[in-house]
Design an enzyme around this catalytic site. Structure first.
Site, PDB file in Angstrom:
ATOM      1  N   LYS A  75      41.164  27.167  40.383  1.00 61.57           N
ATOM      2  CA  LYS A  75      40.179  28.202  40.420  1.00 61.57           C
ATOM      3  C   LYS A  75      40.492  29.258  41.246  1.00 61.57           C
ATOM      4  O   LYS A  75      41.250  29.143  42.423  1.00 61.57           O
ATOM      5  CB  LYS A  75      38.951  27.634  40.592  1.00 61.57           C
ATOM      6  N   SER A 152      30.483  26.523  37.554  1.00 62.26           N
ATOM      7  CA  SER A 152      31.023  27.686  37.789  1.00 62.26           C
ATOM      8  C   SER A 152      32.673  27.568  37.578  1.00 62.26           C
ATOM      9  O   SER A 152      33.441  28.635  37.424  1.00 62.26           O
ATOM     10  CB  SER A 152      31.133  28.411  39.075  1.00 62.26           C
ATOM     11  N   SER A 176      29.280  22.487  40.203  1.00 64.97           N
ATOM     12  CA  SER A 176      30.041  23.119  39.469  1.00 64.97           C
ATOM     13  C   SER A 176      31.626  22.781  39.079  1.00 64.97           C
ATOM     14  O   SER A 176      32.025  23.127  38.026  1.00 64.97           O
ATOM     15  CB  SER A 176      30.760  24.350  40.347  1.00 64.97           C
TER      16      SER A 176
HETATM   17  N1  GLN Z   1      25.121  26.254  39.080  1.00 60.00           N
HETATM   18  C1  GLN Z   1      24.889  26.216  40.735  1.00 60.00           C
HETATM   19  C2  GLN Z   1      24.781  27.449  41.234  1.00 60.00           C
HETATM   20  O1  GLN Z   1      24.774  28.590  40.316  1.00 60.00           O
HETATM   21  C3  GLN Z   1      26.378  25.536  41.380  1.00 60.00           C
HETATM   22  C4  GLN Z   1      27.212  26.617  41.630  1.00 60.00           C
HETATM   23  C5  GLN Z   1      28.663  25.760  42.333  1.00 60.00           C
HETATM   24  O2  GLN Z   1      28.475  24.479  42.477  1.00 60.00           O
HETATM   25  N2  GLN Z   1      29.325  26.687  42.732  1.00 60.00           N
HETATM   26  O3  GLN Z   1      24.509  27.733  42.215  1.00 60.00           O
END
Ligand code: GLN
Length: 486
Positions: A75, A152, A176
Site C-alpha cells: 500500500k 482503504s 481497511s
Molecule cells: N473505513 C474506516 C474509516 O474510514 C477504516 C479505515 C482504515 O482502517 N484505515 O475510518
C-alpha cells in the site's frame, strides 16, 4: 503459464523445482499490471523489479525461504526509500521517502520482490476505495465496474484478488484490510496491536493503526506473521513478547473451540444469503464438536463502536497529519503568513472527505468540547474493550460475518450525516478489534450474485497461533481458499 494466481507455497515449489525463475514471475506480474483495468497502482517497479529478479535468477533458490524471488505489492502509505509515496493524496505528489518502512525492509531481506505501490483511500481514511487522488479502484470480481473492492487498502486487495501477486501488504485502522478481504474472497489479517512494527507506516491513528495483509489462505497468513512480526527498536509500541513459528503451530488435530456470536451484531444482519451461509457454518462447527455461545454486549455498547472509533480516529488523525503543512511535507505555496499558506496547501491538497475528518477531529479536540466529545469517546472505548475482554476471556474467539453485504455499488458510499440509530452496527463493528487491539482475520464464506462475502474471527491479545488454528478449522469447512478472479 499463470504462476502468480497460485499461493506462495505453490510458487515457491515451482521456483525450487526450477520450473520458473524470479525473472519469469516479475515479467508475468508486469504484464498483468499492464492489462489490469481496476486502477490499483500508484507506482510500478518496472526497472527495479527486473533488475532485482535478474540478480536473483542467477542465484540459488533459498529452499527454506518461501518468499524468495516472489513479487509482492504494498500500500502506498508505507515509506519506501526513493520510491514515490503519496498515500493517494494530492498533497504528497512527488514525495520521495528517505527511508524504508520496517515491514518492507523485512520483506527485502527475504529477497521478496516489490512490484507495485498500491492505491488507497486518501491517507487511509475511508472504506470505499474511491477517495484517492487517482479516483475509483474497482473490484476484480465485478466485470461491470460498478462495485467497490472496499478500502482503504483497495489496490492491495485488487493486486492479490486478481492474481497479480500472491500477497499484498495493507494497513487496518478500522477494518481497511478485513473488510475489502470480505468483498474480494481473500484472507485479510491484522495481528495484535504491537505485534508488527509500524515504523514507516504513515500514521493515521496511532492507537488504532495496524500493519495488515491479504493472502489467499490461512497458512500463508501465518507465514507472513513469521516474517513481519516481532520487536523492532524503531517502533517503541512494538511488543517484545517472543515470536512463535505460526505455520508450525497450525496443528493437524485441533481441539474443540468455543465461539461467541455477538447477538446485537448478528441481529443487525439483513441479507438472507449471508445469514444462511453464516448459520450453516455455525451448524457445521457445532457438528464438529465446537461450542457456540450467543453473547449479548448490549445495544448501547454495540452502537457505540463506530462513533467511538470515528471520534478517536479523527482526533488522532488531525494531530498526526498536522505535519502535512507545505513545509515539512507537501508543496510550498506562496503566501504572506504561515496560516494563509497552511490554508492554501491543505485546501488544495486534500479532498472533501479528508477535510471533513480533520474538522470533526479538531472540533472534538477543542478545549471547550473535549469533555463532551473526545474524552467521552475514550470512556466509551474503555467500556467497549472491557466488555469484549470479558467475552474473549470465556470464549476462544468471536465469529461473525465480516460484512453485512457483498461489495456495495459506488454511490452508496456518501459519508453518514449523523451517528444515529441507523449506524449500521453490522457494517462497522470490525473496528472493535482496533479499539481493543485484538488479532482478527477475515476469510471467504460464500458468494451472492457471483460476488464474494466473508466471515471474521477475532481472538484475545497475542493469541495469533490459536487464531490461525481456528481460522484453519473454518477454512477446512468452507473449502474456500486460493481464490482469484481470472
Ligand atoms: N473505513 C474506516 C474509516 O474510514 C477504516 C479505515 C482504515 O482502517 N484505515 O475510518
Amino acid at each position: 503459464m499463470d504462476y502468480l494466481s497460485k499461493n506462495i507455497f505453490e510458487i515457491h515449489k515451482a521456483l525450487v523445482n526450477k520450473e520458473v525463475t524470479p525473472l519469469d514471475l516479475v515479467k508475468e506480474a508486469l504484464e498483468k499490471i499492464k492489462k489490469d483495468t481496476n486502477n490499483a497502482f500508484e507506482y510500478v517497479y518496472e526497472k527495479e523489479a527486473i533488475k532485482l529478479a535478474t540478480e536473483l535468477s542467477n542465484q540459488e533458490v533459498e529452499v527454506d525461504n518461501p518468499l524468495w524471488g516472489i513479487p509482492f505489492a504494498i500500500k502506498d502509505n508505507f515509506s519506501t526509500k526513493d520510491i514515490p509515496t503519496t498515500a493517494s493524496s494530492r498533497l504528497l505528489e512527488g514525495y520521495l521517502p528517505p527511508f524504508d518502512a520496517e515491514v518492507y525492509t523485512r520483506l527485502l531481506n527475504k529477497k521478496a520482490i516489490p512490484i507495485a505501490k498500491t492505491t488507497l483511500d486518501e491517507l487511509a481514511m475511508g472504506g470505499t476505495g474511491s477517495s484517492g487522488h487517482l479516483g475509483k479502484t474497482y473490484n476484480p470480481w465485478d466485470e461491470s465496474k460498478t462495485r467497490m473492492v472496499g478500502g482503504s487498502s483497495c489496490g492491495s486487495a485488487v493486486a492479490c484478488a486478481a492474481g497479480i501477486v500472491p500477497y499484498a501488504i495493507g494497513s487496518d485502522t478500522g477494518d481497511s484490510v478485513r473488510k475489502p478481504a470480505s468483498y474480494s474472497a481473500l484472507v485479510g489479517f491484522k495481528p495484535t496491536w504491537g505485534k508488527i512494527s509500524r515504523f514507516g507506516l504513515f500514521t493515521f491513528s496511532a492507537s488504532l493503526d495496524h500493519v495488515s495483509y491479504f493472502t489467499k489462505n490461512v497458512k500463508e497468513s501465518a507465514l507472513l506473521l513469521n516474517v513481519l512480526g516481532g520487536h523492532d527498536d524503531k517502533d517503541t509500541t512494538s511488543s517484545s513478547l517472543p515470536m512463535e513459528d505460526y505455520v508450525a503451530a497450525i496443528k493437524e488435530n485441533k481441539e474443540p473451540y468455543t465461539f461467541a456470536v455477538i447477538k446485537e451484531i448478528y441481529d443487525d444482519l439483513k441479507d438472507e444469503t449471508i445469514k444462511k451461509a453464516f448459520d450453516s457454518l455455525i451448524e457445521e462447527l457445532k457438528q464438529k464438536g465446537h461450542k457456540i455461545n450467543t453473547v449479548s454486549i448490549t445495544l448501547p455498547i454495540a452502537e457505540a463502536i463506530y462513533p467511538a472509533y470515528y471520534i478517536i480516529s479523527s482526533a488522532e488523525a488531525t494531530s498526526s497529519n498536522a505535519n502535512l503543512d507545505g513545509i515539512k511535507f507537501g508543496t510550498y505555496k506562496d503566501a504572506d503568513t504561515y496560516e494563509e499558506m497552511l490554508f492554501k496547501v491543505r485546501t488544495e491538497g486534500f479532498s472533501d472527505r479528508i477535510r471533513r475528518r480533520f474538522v470533526i477531529g479538531s472540533i472534538s479536540l477543542l478545549e471547550e468540547n473535549q469533555e463532551e466529545i473526545y474524552l467521552r469517546a475514550l470512556r466509551c472505548r474503555r467500556m467497549i474493550v472491557e466488555t469484549l475482554n470479558k467475552v474473549l476471556e470465556s470464549n476462544d474467539a468471536i465469529i461473525l460475518p465480516a460484512s453485512p453485504t457483498i461489495a456495495p455499488l459506488f454511490g452508496d458510499d456518501t459519508p453518514k450525516k449523523s451517528f444515529n440509530k441507523d449506524a449500521d452496527i453490522s457494517d462497522n463493528y470490525l473496528a472493535f478489534a482496533n479499539l481493543g487491539g485484538y488479532p482478527s482475520i477475515t476469510l471467504p464464506l460464500g458468494f451472492e450474485s457471483k460476488m464474494p462475502f466473508g466471515v471474521n474471527i477475532t481472538s484475545h491479545h497475542f493469541t495469533e497461533s490459536k487464531l490461525f488454528n481456528i481460522a484453519q478449522v473454518v477454512e477446512d469447512i468452507t473449502g474456500l481458499k486460493d481464490l482469484t478472479k481470472k
